[in-house]
Design a protein around this motif. Structure first.
Motif, mmCIF file in Angstrom:
data_model
loop_
_atom_site.group_PDB
_atom_site.id
_atom_site.type_symbol
_atom_site.label_atom_id
_atom_site.label_comp_id
_atom_site.label_asym_id
_atom_site.label_seq_id
_atom_site.Cartn_x
_atom_site.Cartn_y
_atom_site.Cartn_z
ATOM 1 N N GLU A 143 1.938 9.170 4.544
ATOM 2 C CA GLU A 143 1.634 8.403 5.755
ATOM 3 C C GLU A 143 0.656 7.299 5.379
ATOM 4 O O GLU A 143 -0.491 7.570 5.010
ATOM 5 N N THR A 144 1.118 6.079 5.450
ATOM 6 C CA THR A 144 0.296 4.945 5.044
ATOM 7 C C THR A 144 -0.388 4.322 6.252
ATOM 8 O O THR A 144 0.243 4.047 7.268
ATOM 9 N N LYS A 145 -1.686 4.110 6.119
ATOM 10 C CA LYS A 145 -2.464 3.457 7.173
ATOM 11 C C LYS A 145 -2.938 2.104 6.674
ATOM 12 O O LYS A 145 -3.375 1.965 5.527
ATOM 13 N N ARG B 91 2.719 -7.178 -0.134
ATOM 14 C CA ARG B 91 1.509 -6.874 0.634
ATOM 15 C C ARG B 91 1.044 -8.092 1.424
ATOM 16 O O ARG B 91 0.852 -9.175 0.873
ATOM 17 N N LYS C 234 6.371 13.268 1.107
ATOM 18 C CA LYS C 234 6.203 12.357 2.237
ATOM 19 C C LYS C 234 4.769 11.854 2.291
ATOM 20 O O LYS C 234 3.822 12.589 2.038
ATOM 21 N N GLY D 238 -5.299 3.519 -2.152
ATOM 22 C CA GLY D 238 -4.240 3.870 -1.218
ATOM 23 C C GLY D 238 -4.877 4.254 0.105
ATOM 24 O O GLY D 238 -6.029 3.908 0.376
ATOM 25 N N THR D 239 -4.151 4.977 0.926
ATOM 26 C CA THR D 239 -4.697 5.361 2.223
ATOM 27 C C THR D 239 -5.857 6.343 2.093
ATOM 28 O O THR D 239 -6.880 6.195 2.760
ATOM 29 N N LYS E 25 0.820 -1.210 0.000
ATOM 30 C CA LYS E 25 0.000 0.000 0.000
ATOM 31 C C LYS E 25 0.855 1.261 0.000
ATOM 32 O O LYS E 25 0.482 2.282 -0.583
ATOM 33 N N ASN E 26 2.023 1.196 0.633
ATOM 34 C CA ASN E 26 2.903 2.356 0.677
ATOM 35 C C ASN E 26 3.369 2.749 -0.721
ATOM 36 O O ASN E 26 3.536 3.938 -1.018
ATOM 37 N N TYR E 27 3.584 1.748 -1.592
ATOM 38 C CA TYR E 27 3.953 2.038 -2.986
ATOM 39 C C TYR E 27 2.830 2.814 -3.666
ATOM 40 O O TYR E 27 3.082 3.782 -4.394
ATOM 41 N N ASP F 201 0.547 4.695 -2.251
ATOM 42 C CA ASP F 201 0.498 6.048 -1.684
ATOM 43 C C ASP F 201 1.575 6.940 -2.285
ATOM 44 O O ASP F 201 1.339 8.119 -2.585
ATOM 45 N N LYS F 202 2.770 6.390 -2.463
ATOM 46 C CA LYS F 202 3.860 7.168 -3.050
ATOM 47 C C LYS F 202 3.575 7.498 -4.516
ATOM 48 O O LYS F 202 3.869 8.602 -4.989
#
Length: 364
Positions: free
Chosen positions: A307-309, A276, A305, A99-100, A71-73, A75-76
Motif C-alpha cells: 500500500e503506497t502512500k 514520479r 501486496k 518508500g512508504t 514510489k510504488n516501485y 515499495d514493491k
C-alpha cells in the motif's frame, strides 16, 4: 587533468559568457531545460546557472533515473526482501530512496539487499547460489539498459532459472515530448542528455524540434560544453529556428550505438510507464520481451501486496517537471537533507535537490 583542462579554460568561458549575454539581449525570457542528472550536477558545481543573463533561465528536468522511479516501485522492491529465498541486487543510489514505510537500506542488515556496479555481478551470484532467487532492480535510461540486456542474454546462455530483473527502465524522448507540450513549463530549448544520446543518437529529438518548434542541443558535461550549448540554443531562439544540433560530436554520433540499440530491441519491449510526479507516459518504459519473459520478475515472482502512500510536503514531482526549484520546497535543507531525505531528488547523486544542496542552496 589531461584532456579536461581545455574544457575548463577560463578565458574561453569568459568569451562564451559575453557572447551569450550579447546574443540574448532583447530576447523575451526563455526557459531552457537540461534533462540529464550529470548536467544538473555540472551546472551547479561550476556556477553556470548564475552566469546566465536574467532573461535566460536554465531549469532542471527529469534527468535522474532514480528520481523518476515511482514510489510504488520502491515499495514493491522493499516487499521482495520479505520473501525467504529472495536476494535483491541494486545500484547504490536506490538504497536510500524512501518508500512508504522503509527503504532498501533499512532492509540491508537482514542481508537481503546487495549493492553491485553491474547486473552481471548479480548473474554470477545467481550462478553460484541456485537455491536463491536473485532479483536485479533494473533502473536507468537508455545508457544502462544495454548492460542489463547483455546480462539477461548471459543468464539465458547459462540456462539460469533463478535470475530475474524487475524492470523500471525508462526511455527519455517520450518524457521530453510530454514536457515540450506542457504550457505550464513553457520550454523554449532542451539541453539533450549526452549519455543517453551516445546510445540513441540524434534522430529521436527531431520530432521535438519539428512538432513543438523547440531547439535541441546535445551537450557535453564540461563547463565549456554547457556554455557553448546554451549559446547554440540562444542563437536558435534569436533566429526563430528549431533544429537538433550536436555539440557533443566528439562522442555522440547521429546513428547512436547500433550494437547497444540492437541489444535493447532484442531483450526489451516498450510499454506505458509511470514517472514520479509526472504520471504515466505512453511507451516510455521497458519490459522484458516475450523471448526473455522467463527472466521477468513481475511474471515469475509472487510480489507481496503493498500500500503506497504519497509524500506530504515533498514537491519532488514539481521539481522533476521544472515547475519548481528545490529551494521552493518547505522541506529543502531543513527537514530534507542528504542524510535524512524525504524524496528521491535529494537521495540520488544526480538529483536536482542534491545538486542545489551540495553546490548552492537557494541560489538562482
Amino acid at each position: 587533468m589531461k584532456y579536461i583542462d581545455e574544457f575548463r579554460n577560463l578565458k574561453i568561458a569568459e568569451k562564451l559568457y559575453r557572447l551569450i549575454n550579447e546574443e540574448a539581449e532583447g530576447l523575451r525570457r526563455v526557459n531552457f531545460m537540461e534533462v540529464c542528472g550529470t548536467h544538473t550536477m555540472a551546472v551547479e558545481r561550476f556556477g553556470i546557472r548564475r552566469m546566465l543573463p536574467e532573461n535566460v533561465r536554465l531549469i532542471s528536468g527529469p534527468g535522474c533515473p532514480v528520481c523518476v522511479t515511482p514510489k510504488n516501485y520502491i515499495d514493491k522492491a522493499i516487499a521482495l526482501t520479505a520473501i525467504d529465498d529472495v536476494v535483491v541486487f541494486s545500484f547504490g543510489d536506490m538504497l536510500k530512496v524512501p518508500g512508504t514505510n522503509s527503504s532498501l537500506l533499512k532492509q540491508n542488515p537482514k542481508g537481503k539487499v546487495r549493492v553491485v556496479y553491474s547486473a552481471l555481478d548479480a548473474v554470477e551470484f545467481a550462478e553460484k547460489n541456485r537455491d536463491k532467487k536473485i532479483i536485479f532492480l533494473g533502473i536507468g535510461f537508455e545508457t544502462t539498459v544495454p548492460t542489463v540486456a547483455a546480462s539477461i542474454k548471459y543468464a539465458k546462455k547459462k540456462k539460469l532459472k533463478n535470475f530475474f530483473v524487475y524492470s523500471g527502465h525508462k526511455v527519455m524522448p517520450p518524457a521530453m515530448r510530454l514536457l515540450a507540450g506542457d504550457k505550464e513549463v513553457n520550454i523554449k530549448g532542451f539541453l539533450c542528455p549526452a549519455h543517453v544520446s551516445a546510445i540513441i543518437g540524434t534522430m529521436p529529438y527531431s520530432i521535438i524540434s519539428k512538432k513543438y518548434n523547440i531547439p535541441c542541443v546535445i551537450s557535453g558535461f564540461e563547463p565549456l560544453d554547457i556554455l557553448q550549448s546554451i549559446l547554440m540554443l540562444v542563437r536558435q531562439v534569436k533566429l526563430n529556428i528549431a533544429k537538433v544540433e550536436n555539440q557533443y560530436n566528439r562522442v555522440v554520433k547521429a546513428s547512436g550505438n547500433i550494437k547497444a540499440l540492437s541489444l535493447i530491441d532484442e531483450v526489451f519491449s516498450t510499454h506505458d510507464s509511470e514517472w514520479r510526479g509526472i504520471g504515466v507516459i505512453k511507451k516510455s518504459g521497458l519490459v522484458l520481451s516475450r523471448r526473455y519473459s522467463d527472466f521477468d520478475a513481475e511474471k515469475n515472482i509472487d510480489f507481496p501486496k503493498v500500500e503506497t502512500k504519497m509524500d506530504k510536503g515533498c514537491i519532488c514531482g514539481s521539481v522533476l517537471k521544472g515547475i519548481k526549484t528545490p529551494p521552493e520546497c518547505g522541506l529543502f535543507s531543513k527537514k530534507c537533507t542528504p542524510e535524512n531525505p524525504y524524496g528521491a531528488c535529494m537521495v540520488s547523486s544526480e538529483g536536482a535537490c542534491a545538486a542545489y544542496y551540495r553546490y548552492g542552496a537557494g541560489r538562482k
